[in-house]
Design a protein around this motif. Structure first.
Motif, PDB file in Angstrom:
ATOM      1  N   SER A   7    -134.323   5.292  -0.382  1.00  0.00           N
ATOM      2  CA  SER A   7    -133.555   4.594   0.646  1.00  0.00           C
ATOM      3  C   SER A   7    -132.075   4.934   0.541  1.00  0.00           C
ATOM      4  O   SER A   7    -131.413   5.203   1.550  1.00  0.00           O
ATOM      5  CB  SER A   7    -133.766   3.088   0.507  1.00  0.00           C
ATOM      6  N   PHE A   8    -131.546   4.939  -0.685  1.00  0.00           N
ATOM      7  CA  PHE A   8    -130.130   5.248  -0.859  1.00  0.00           C
ATOM      8  C   PHE A   8    -129.826   6.695  -0.493  1.00  0.00           C
ATOM      9  O   PHE A   8    -128.851   6.974   0.216  1.00  0.00           O
ATOM     10  CB  PHE A   8    -129.717   4.982  -2.305  1.00  0.00           C
ATOM     11  N   LEU A  16    -123.152  11.320   5.276  1.00  0.00           N
ATOM     12  CA  LEU A  16    -122.483  12.615   5.145  1.00  0.00           C
ATOM     13  C   LEU A  16    -122.643  13.441   6.420  1.00  0.00           C
ATOM     14  O   LEU A  16    -121.705  14.127   6.845  1.00  0.00           O
ATOM     15  CB  LEU A  16    -123.050  13.370   3.941  1.00  0.00           C
ATOM     16  N   ALA A  17    -123.837  13.381   7.019  1.00  0.00           N
ATOM     17  CA  ALA A  17    -124.040  14.104   8.277  1.00  0.00           C
ATOM     18  C   ALA A  17    -123.135  13.566   9.374  1.00  0.00           C
ATOM     19  O   ALA A  17    -122.609  14.322  10.198  1.00  0.00           O
ATOM     20  CB  ALA A  17    -125.511  14.005   8.705  1.00  0.00           C
ATOM     21  N   ALA A  18    -122.944  12.248   9.408  1.00  0.00           N
ATOM     22  CA  ALA A  18    -122.036  11.662  10.399  1.00  0.00           C
ATOM     23  C   ALA A  18    -120.611  12.141  10.187  1.00  0.00           C
ATOM     24  O   ALA A  18    -119.883  12.423  11.157  1.00  0.00           O
ATOM     25  CB  ALA A  18    -122.102  10.133  10.316  1.00  0.00           C
ATOM     26  N   HIS A  19    -120.186  12.262   8.938  1.00  0.00           N
ATOM     27  CA  HIS A  19    -118.846  12.790   8.669  1.00  0.00           C
ATOM     28  C   HIS A  19    -118.726  14.246   9.109  1.00  0.00           C
ATOM     29  O   HIS A  19    -117.698  14.647   9.666  1.00  0.00           O
ATOM     30  CB  HIS A  19    -118.530  12.680   7.180  1.00  0.00           C
ATOM     31  N   VAL A 114    -119.829   4.234   0.336  1.00  0.00           N
ATOM     32  CA  VAL A 114    -118.884   4.365  -0.770  1.00  0.00           C
ATOM     33  C   VAL A 114    -119.061   5.707  -1.467  1.00  0.00           C
ATOM     34  O   VAL A 114    -118.080   6.379  -1.803  1.00  0.00           O
ATOM     35  CB  VAL A 114    -119.072   3.198  -1.764  1.00  0.00           C
ATOM     36  N   ALA A 115    -120.310   6.117  -1.677  1.00  0.00           N
ATOM     37  CA  ALA A 115    -120.551   7.412  -2.323  1.00  0.00           C
ATOM     38  C   ALA A 115    -120.017   8.560  -1.472  1.00  0.00           C
ATOM     39  O   ALA A 115    -119.402   9.506  -1.992  1.00  0.00           O
ATOM     40  CB  ALA A 115    -122.048   7.587  -2.582  1.00  0.00           C
ATOM     41  N   LEU A 117    -117.565   8.318   0.628  1.00  0.00           N
ATOM     42  CA  LEU A 117    -116.108   8.221   0.516  1.00  0.00           C
ATOM     43  C   LEU A 117    -115.614   8.920  -0.746  1.00  0.00           C
ATOM     44  O   LEU A 117    -114.626   9.666  -0.704  1.00  0.00           O
ATOM     45  CB  LEU A 117    -115.691   6.752   0.512  1.00  0.00           C
ATOM     46  N   LEU A 118    -116.264   8.714  -1.875  1.00  0.00           N
ATOM     47  CA  LEU A 118    -115.823   9.333  -3.123  1.00  0.00           C
ATOM     48  C   LEU A 118    -115.957  10.853  -3.062  1.00  0.00           C
ATOM     49  O   LEU A 118    -115.113  11.577  -3.606  1.00  0.00           O
ATOM     50  CB  LEU A 118    -116.630   8.769  -4.294  1.00  0.00           C
ATOM     51  N   VAL A 119    -116.996  11.325  -2.398  1.00  0.00           N
ATOM     52  CA  VAL A 119    -117.148  12.778  -2.224  1.00  0.00           C
ATOM     53  C   VAL A 119    -115.996  13.333  -1.390  1.00  0.00           C
ATOM     54  O   VAL A 119    -115.390  14.364  -1.730  1.00  0.00           O
ATOM     55  CB  VAL A 119    -118.504  13.094  -1.568  1.00  0.00           C
ATOM     56  N   ILE A 120    -115.679  12.659  -0.295  1.00  0.00           N
ATOM     57  CA  ILE A 120    -114.581  13.108   0.573  1.00  0.00           C
ATOM     58  C   ILE A 120    -113.251  13.028  -0.167  1.00  0.00           C
ATOM     59  O   ILE A 120    -112.421  13.955  -0.086  1.00  0.00           O
ATOM     60  CB  ILE A 120    -114.542  12.246   1.852  1.00  0.00           C
ATOM     61  N   ALA A 121    -113.038  11.934  -0.896  1.00  0.00           N
ATOM     62  CA  ALA A 121    -111.779  11.777  -1.630  1.00  0.00           C
ATOM     63  C   ALA A 121    -111.600  12.881  -2.647  1.00  0.00           C
ATOM     64  O   ALA A 121    -110.501  13.438  -2.801  1.00  0.00           O
ATOM     65  CB  ALA A 121    -111.757  10.407  -2.319  1.00  0.00           C
TER      66      ALA A 121
END
Length: 735
Positions: A7-8, A16-19, A114-115, A117-121
């Motif tokens: 699920s996660f 990620l696909a949406a980003h 959140v995950a 976000l951390l990848v993008i950051a």
């Protein structure tokens, strides 16, 4: 992999696909830091600044131009990160609510955001530090990257919080941009000499800015100040989670509920039952009813549809489904459940009184692949022949038909193969691999074997039938704006609507390549199969056109006149065109390649249409409860009601309910329901006994068609197996 992990990871891939699909944000992420650093390096004035850096333990001297580059870069990446997370959270809000109602856990969805976000950051921090490295030398690149990472995380958390809190894009943009400009401006010693004032230490970028100055101009380790940005990240992400939890929760209050295994049936004539129709026959009695029974179940023997099928056919029809191991799990009774939240419905407690067809039959029950010589492994091989897991040169050549690639460079050829696989094959393969009973190809193969043919050489034809079904699901999900298919985000949400439309439509042409593989040297047979298949495609599109237009006028007229015959006939025709004819075409193709007689072809085609239509009726039933697999919902509750569709259960419900209540329910459906109201409407439809009536009609439809088909099919184990698989198809609740 556990259900929770799946699920996660599914939610993470979707975020990620949406980003990735947010092209404006990607452009800003690449261009904004580069342009901002270049402009400040070119036009920023050079003067020595004397300011305090806390990680260094005192004051330092630094060039103003370089401090401006650092400050501008931090402004660029924090605005970009905040913008990306805000847009994703805002845009996915309605879908997230539907996913929660469908059974996804809130903390899984928020953890995925959140995950991501951390990848993008991390990615933006590494990219920005590399750009700064090209501009001037920094003492500690790693520490500088950490400072930018925590700054990005802090503003990404702010973006998530604002995305769950605000309703419009403009407010979020303004809040993020102004927060970053004000904070960066106050932290910049060139613009604000007293940047070391105590009050500024409470702002999100104080710690990361101090860490950046220390990393760029000193050898002092600024780790303690860098991680201060993570405090802001934790606070804002937690606030976003709380708001997200409030926005996605159900507003129903649970009431005391019964835990009885089954609601007692009412005596005939005693009124509507709470969970079952008054006087309704049990499931095993419905399924073994005499073939001659009419709609009321009380016709005299020999007067029904099976009367003219002959002695052998009538005898076999009396034991529908044909004798064989059926197991103990033909139907599963659903416990009474008065808790009215959709989350509870999706956690394995469907609507009260509905007998749920098992998605996973009892182990004693003969599974389709065991009952037929055409196994699941063989089907997987044939699907892989048409739609391989990895890019394949032969597949690319088949897809491009007359276009030749011999003159292309090897690298161009490989890129072409990869692009075609990504755009046409992969989206369909993902849907195929996410489950489904695949009973359509199994049944088609069973028809060929019942007629005395070996089904295995024609495997590509059966695989093409499954791919046609998969392509239609992809298109249907786009038209219905559905969020879930088989427990996963729909193809159009993962790959975008444009790619999904193209890939889903292209799957309709898989039969063309299947015919070339399975029937290469028989033009006459190929022409017949083409004609049958194209007729089915045309009929299916007619059914979809009727389904999209709806039957609202007929529904309103039925409520005014009290006569539902026209409405029910139109709904039945829609189901038959959309779902019945394609299955009937698969059966007819199987009969054609098995060189069956004309009566046999007609009888098995009619059986296929009945099975496909009945399955669509049971799918309407399943729509009013949460279908789940391994604890994860495979579709939304009451999706058809949310889309204001006129379905079999709704037609029967409005005929059973008191007139005022029926009019009120139809007005609510037609005006548009929210998910909570749809759950309540689904519960009322169930309580009035409409689902039992629909199940009776679906059983009777297949029962009568089997009576006709069994009369002309050879008496053999393969024929008995075909009958069992037809019954098994109606038990399957994974479309």
């Amino acid at each position: 992999m556990t259900t929770r992990t799946t699920s996660f990871t599914t939610a993470l891939r979707f975020v990620l696909a949406a980003h990735v699909r947010n092209r404006l944000a990607l452009f800003l992420a690449v261009a904004f830091p580069l342009v901002w650093i270049f402009l400040t390096r070119t036009y920023g004035y050079h003067v020595t600044l004397h300011f305090q850096v806390f990680p260094a333990g005192g004051y330092i001297n630094a060039d103003n131009n370089r401090t401006m580059q650092l400050n501008s870069a931090m402004n660029a990446v924090t605005v970009t990160t905040g913008f990306m997370t805000f847009m994703e959270t805002l845009k996915s809000g309605p879908l997230d609510r539907r996913l929660v109602l469908a059974g996804y856990r809130r903390h899984h969805l928020m953890a995925a955001k959140v995950a991501a976000l951390l990848v993008i950051a991390a990615a933006l921090a590494a990219y920005t530090v590399l750009l700064l490295r090209l501009s001037f030398h920094q003492e500690q690149m790693g520490a500088l990257a950490l400072a930018f990472f925590t700054a990005n995380a802090a503003f990404g958390g702010i973006g998530i919080m604002l995305g769950t809190l605000l309703r419009g894009e403009l407010e979020g943009f303004f809040a993020i941009i102004m927060t970053s400009i004000i904070d960066n401006g106050l932290q910049n010693p060139g613009m604000n000499p007293p940047a070391d004032q105590p009050g500024l230490r409470l702002l999100p970028l104080h710690g990361p800015s101090q860490a950046a100055w220390a990393s760029a101009f000193t050898e002092a380790w600024p780790g303690a100040y860098a991680v201060r940005g993570l405090v802001w990240f934790a606070l804002t992400a937690t606030a976003g989670l709380l708001i997200f939890n409030r926005r996605t929760r159900s507003h129903h209050r649970p009431r005391p509920h019964s835990t009885s295994a089954r609601l007692p049936a009412q005596a005939p004539g005693s009124g509507a039952a709470a969970g079952t129709v008054a006087g309704a026959r049990p499931a095993h009695e419905r399924i073994e009813a005499h073939p001659a029974a009419g709609p009321g179940g009380d016709s005299e023997p020999g007067t029904g549809p099976a009367a003219n099928t002959g002695t052998a056919g009538a005898e076999r029809a009396r034991t529908w489904p044909p004798a064989g191991p059926q197991g103990d799990g033909t139907h599963e009774t659903i416990a009474t459940q008065d808790r009215q939240t959709a989350a509870m419905l999706c956690s394995g407690n469907p609507l009260p009184g509905l007998r749920r067809h098992n998605a996973a039959p009892n182990s004693q029950s003969g599974t389709p692949e065991k009952q037929s010589g055409y196994t699941a492994k063989t089907l997987e091989r044939d699907i892989g022949l048409l739609y391989p897991v990895l890019p394949h040169p032969a597949t690319a050549r088949d897809l491009m038909t007359t276009v030749r690639t011999e003159s292309l460079l090897p690298h161009s050829t490989r890129r072409l193969q990869q692009r075609l696989h990504t755009g046409l094959i992969a989206p369909v393969r993902e849907t195929v691999e996410h489950g489904g009973r695949r009973w359509r190809p199994t049944l088609a193969a069973a028809v060929a074997e019942a007629l005395g043919a070996d089904s295995r050489p024609y495997g590509p034809l059966w695989a093409a039938c499954e791919l046609l079904h998969t392509g239609s699901l992809i298109i249907d999900d786009i038209q219905d704006q559905a969020p879930l298919r088989r427990g996963r985000p729909c193809t159009h949400l993962v790959h975008g609507s444009a790619t999904a439309i193209n890939a889903g439509t292209a799957a309709y042409f898989a039969m063309h390549r299947a015919i070339q593989h399975a029937l290469p040297e028989d033009p006459r047979l190929r022409s017949t199969v083409y004609e049958v298949y194209l007729d089915a495609l045309q009929a299916a599109h007619c059914g979809q056109a009727l389904d999209l237009q709806g039957h609202h006028e007929e529904m309103t007229s039925a409520l005014e006149t009290g006569d539902t015959r026209v409405l029910k006939q139109l709904v039945t025709v829609t189901h038959r065109l959309k779902s019945g004819v394609p299955v009937g075409a698969a059966f007819r193709i199987a009969a054609v390649v098995a060189t069956a007689s004309v009566p046999q072809c007609e009888a098995v085609a009619a059986l296929g249409e009945a099975v496909g239509t009945a399955y669509q009726i049971t799918d309407d039933i399943a729509d009013l409860r949460c279908v789940s697999r391994q604890g994860t919902a495979t579709k939304r509750v009451a999706e058809d009601l949310l889309n204001a569709k006129v379905t079999y259960p709704l037609v029967h419900a409005l005929a059973r309910l008191p007139h005022d209540e029926a009019c009120r329910l139809w007005h609510q459906v037609r005006s548009g329901l929210d998910p909570d109201d749809a759950v309540r409407a689904a519960r009322r439809i169930t309580e009035c006994g409409a689902l039992e009536t629909c199940a009776d009609e679906a059983d009777r439809m297949v029962h009568d068609a089997w009576a006709q088909a069994s009369a002309v099919l050879p008496q053999s184990p393969a024929t008995e197996s075909l009958g069992r698989i037809c019954a098994e198809a109606l038990r399957s609740r994974v479309a």
